[in-house]
Design an enzyme around this catalytic site. Structure first.
Site, PDB file in Angstrom:
ATOM      1  CD  GLU A 145      -8.439 -24.600 -27.523  1.00 27.49           C
ATOM      2  OE1 GLU A 145      -8.659 -23.486 -28.017  1.00 27.49           O
ATOM      3  OE2 GLU A 145      -8.380 -25.654 -28.194  1.00 27.49           O
TER       4      GLU A 145
ATOM      5  CE  LYS B  27      -7.303 -20.873 -30.956  1.00 26.14           C
ATOM      6  NZ  LYS B  27      -8.245 -22.005 -30.724  1.00 26.14           N
TER       7      LYS B  27
ATOM      8  CB  CYS C 248      -5.978 -24.868 -30.285  1.00 28.98           C
ATOM      9  SG  CYS C 248      -6.707 -26.307 -31.124  1.00 28.98           S
TER      10      CYS C 248
END
Length: 291
Positions: A42, A115, A152
């Site tokens: 990331e 995300k 993540c």
């Protein structure tokens, strides 16, 4: 269908060009070892700057079009014939997203995932920077199978993995930046639980899975993080196929037999026996089914 997944674990400087050059070098290494998909960590272009809240860090964001390095990775994907799920900090109008662009082996952009779950806590102050993603979860049909990619904090949520699998994902991919907890009460190492939750996703969805983390100590505006690596690839039963240690840059490569996974997935009946009609509480914050 047989493909090979490469997972890159790397340490970053805070100089974009150095990190991009190193990432390209490591992608080339993975491809030379047979990888047809290569996952980088990331926000690999620099230090994990969400450790601190500073207005000037918004300057690191760029739109997808005319991006400073996405085009270079498109050319690399085309040259090597590899699929590259690529993490980047996206600016879209007045919004800022923690995003991933899926680059097929032809160099074509297949789309962007933003995300969805944004953490906020000491050392991980992402809510200051990132607008919660509006793309929904995605599965991308690539030359190397259908890939689900999330980012993540998304990896802690079983709903994320299941949504990607329901859309046909055969491999679940998670670029990551995770390490020490700066203000935990006493020593806290989340590396084992971090891995366990993703192994559960692989098992529950009968999918291959890869997670790419960074390593090294990074100091941003007086805040310090040590990222614990432990990147890995596992199969559709949760067995570890390849793993990295806590400190070294590493390129992992493992073969994936998507036909075997597909047959196993059908035989286990996890998707056959689902009861979406009973899952209403999942659509609420308090777990109460609405009339």
């Amino acid at each position: 269908m047989s493909v090979a997944l490469g997972v890159v674990q790397m340490a970053m400087s805070d100089v974009l060009e150095e990190n991009v050059a190193r990432a390209i070098e490591l992608v080339r290494e993975a491809a030379s070892r047979g990888a047809t998909v290569v996952l980088l960590p990331e926000l690999f272009e620099g230090y994990y700057w969400p450790q601190a809240q500073r207005e000037r860090f918004f300057e690191r964001a760029h739109p997808v079009d005319d991006h400073p390095f996405i085009g270079r990775f498109q050319a690399l994907a085309r040259e090597l014939g590899v699929v590259l799920p690529l993490s980047f900090f996206e600016r879209a109008g007045h919004a800022h997203y923690n995003s991933l662009v899926m680059i097929d082996a032809t160099g074509e952009q297949l789309g962007v995932y933003r995300k969805s779950h944004i953490p906020d806590g000491p050392g991980y102050m992402e809510k200051y920077y990132f607008t919660p993603g509006d793309t929904g979860f995605k599965a991308f049909a690539t030359r190397s199978g259908t890939l689900g990619a999330a980012i993540c904090w998304d990896q802690w949520y079983p709903e994320t993995a299941r949504a990607m699998a329901l859309q046909g994902a055969e491999v679940l991919l998670y670029p990551t930046s995770i390490g020490t907890e700066p203000e935990a009460a006493g020593p806290m190492d989340t590396s084992r639980m971090w891995r366990r939750v993703m192994l559960g996703h692989a098992v529950a969805n009968a999918c291959y899975l890869g997670a790419a983390n960074r390593v090294g100590r990074e100091v941003v505006e007086g805040s310090e993080q040590t990222f614990y690596g432990t990147s890995f690839i596992c199969d559709f039963t949760g067995e570890i196929l390849a793993e990295a240690d806590r400190t070294e840059e590493t390129v992992l490569v493992a073969p994936l037999n998507l036909d075997d996974a597909r047959a196993f997935r059908a035989g286990m009946g996890f998707f056959r026996d689902r009861r979406p009609d009973l899952y209403g509480p999942l659509l609420t914050r308090d777990g109460k089914t609405r009339p």
